[in-house]
Design a protein around this motif. Sequence first.
Motif, short mmCIF file in Angstrom:
data_model
loop_
_atom_site.label_atom_id
_atom_site.label_comp_id
_atom_site.label_asym_id
_atom_site.label_seq_id
_atom_site.Cartn_x
_atom_site.Cartn_y
_atom_site.Cartn_z
N LEU A 90 0.83 -1.19 0.00
CA LEU A 90 0.00 0.00 0.00
C LEU A 90 0.87 1.24 0.00
O LEU A 90 2.03 1.20 0.40
N SER A 91 0.29 2.34 -0.47
CA SER A 91 1.02 3.60 -0.56
C SER A 91 0.03 4.75 -0.49
O SER A 91 -1.18 4.56 -0.71
N ILE A 92 0.52 5.94 -0.17
CA ILE A 92 -0.32 7.13 0.01
C ILE A 92 0.09 8.21 -0.98
O ILE A 92 1.27 8.53 -1.10
N LEU B 59 -5.35 6.45 -0.50
CA LEU B 59 -4.71 5.19 -0.16
C LEU B 59 -4.81 4.22 -1.33
O LEU B 59 -5.89 3.96 -1.85
N LEU B 60 -3.66 3.70 -1.75
CA LEU B 60 -3.60 2.73 -2.84
C LEU B 60 -3.31 1.36 -2.26
O LEU B 60 -2.30 1.17 -1.57
N LEU B 61 -4.18 0.39 -2.52
CA LEU B 61 -4.02 -0.97 -2.00
C LEU B 61 -3.82 -1.94 -3.16
O LEU B 61 -4.67 -2.02 -4.05
N ALA B 62 -2.72 -2.67 -3.13
CA ALA B 62 -2.44 -3.66 -4.17
C ALA B 62 -2.98 -5.01 -3.75
O ALA B 62 -2.56 -5.56 -2.72
N VAL C 291 -8.50 2.13 -4.57
CA VAL C 291 -8.23 3.52 -4.20
C VAL C 291 -9.25 3.97 -3.16
O VAL C 291 -10.46 3.84 -3.38
N TYR C 292 -8.74 4.48 -2.02
CA TYR C 292 -9.60 4.97 -0.95
C TYR C 292 -9.29 6.44 -0.69
O TYR C 292 -8.14 6.80 -0.39
N LYS C 293 -10.30 7.29 -0.79
CA LYS C 293 -10.14 8.72 -0.57
C LYS C 293 -9.99 9.01 0.91
O LYS C 293 -10.71 8.43 1.75
N TYR D 39 -13.98 4.26 -0.04
CA TYR D 39 -13.71 3.65 -1.35
C TYR D 39 -14.02 4.65 -2.45
O TYR D 39 -15.07 5.30 -2.46
N GLU D 40 -13.10 4.78 -3.42
CA GLU D 40 -13.30 5.69 -4.54
C GLU D 40 -13.40 4.96 -5.86
O GLU D 40 -14.34 5.14 -6.62
N THR D 41 -12.42 4.11 -6.15
CA THR D 41 -12.44 3.40 -7.43
C THR D 41 -11.45 2.24 -7.36
O THR D 41 -10.82 2.00 -6.33
#
Length: 265
Positions: free
Chosen positions: A54-56, A62-65, A76-78, A83-85
């Motif tokens: 994960l990375s910001i 928040l980006l979750l692989a 992708v979480y805002k 949850y965003e997309t």
Amino acid sequence: NPCQVQYTSRKFQQAQSMAKPTQIMVEQTKRITEFQIDTELKLKFRVNYNITDLSITDDDKLLLANCSPSVSKLYVYKDCTNYETEINFYCNLFGVAVIPGMDRAVVTLPSKMSIQFINTKQMTKSNIVNVKFECCGITAGRDKIYVGGTDGTIKTLDTNGTILKSIKNGSGIIYFILHDDIREQFIIRCHNKLLCVNFDGTQVYSADASGVAGVTRDRRNNFYFGNYHTNTIQRLSPDWIDCATLLNEADGINHPYGMCFNNDF
């Protein structure tokens, strides 16, 4: 003792003087004394999850692989909560890193021996670059990308994906990697080991760790790493002398893997 450290080089001490210009900034940052659970993400139901990294982004997304064999997506979480997309991939991804100061991130695609860039403004996939080895861990600075993987290989690329340098340190598969441009060192996580190596591949420090799990650091240059089988998160001081367990199974830690701080730390 999972914090037992072996010291194998004197080059780290020589490099410490280069960090003096940042001393005032370090003193002004907060010292983390403990962790408490703040928010638990509500992930989508009926999805097979295997979150590896994960990375910001700079705007706190928040980006979750997700490296599940049946679902290979970047979620992708805002504001690190909502949850965003999601972005679909046609092969497994593993690592993800945001390139500072740019609306770009990059993921590793081990089975394709490639990395792929992401436009984090539009959350769309961009160009793929073949790095010619099975890559897992990835970290990025403002002008360099560092990719780690099989045979202890670390490749340095520019932010367009051009390979600039390649080294091998013989550590096995590198699952997670951090870079320190001031000390010219990498912090790498392999199976059962946390290592510090110079940019030329020579080893400086080695510490035991449990299984494979992520590693991150705060602005004071303390390192935080997970112990997969013992369900703990530990902090290691910049000189690799002081090590403490901050979170354990009683705090809700269950087989930790990828980890990162948000932009507050």
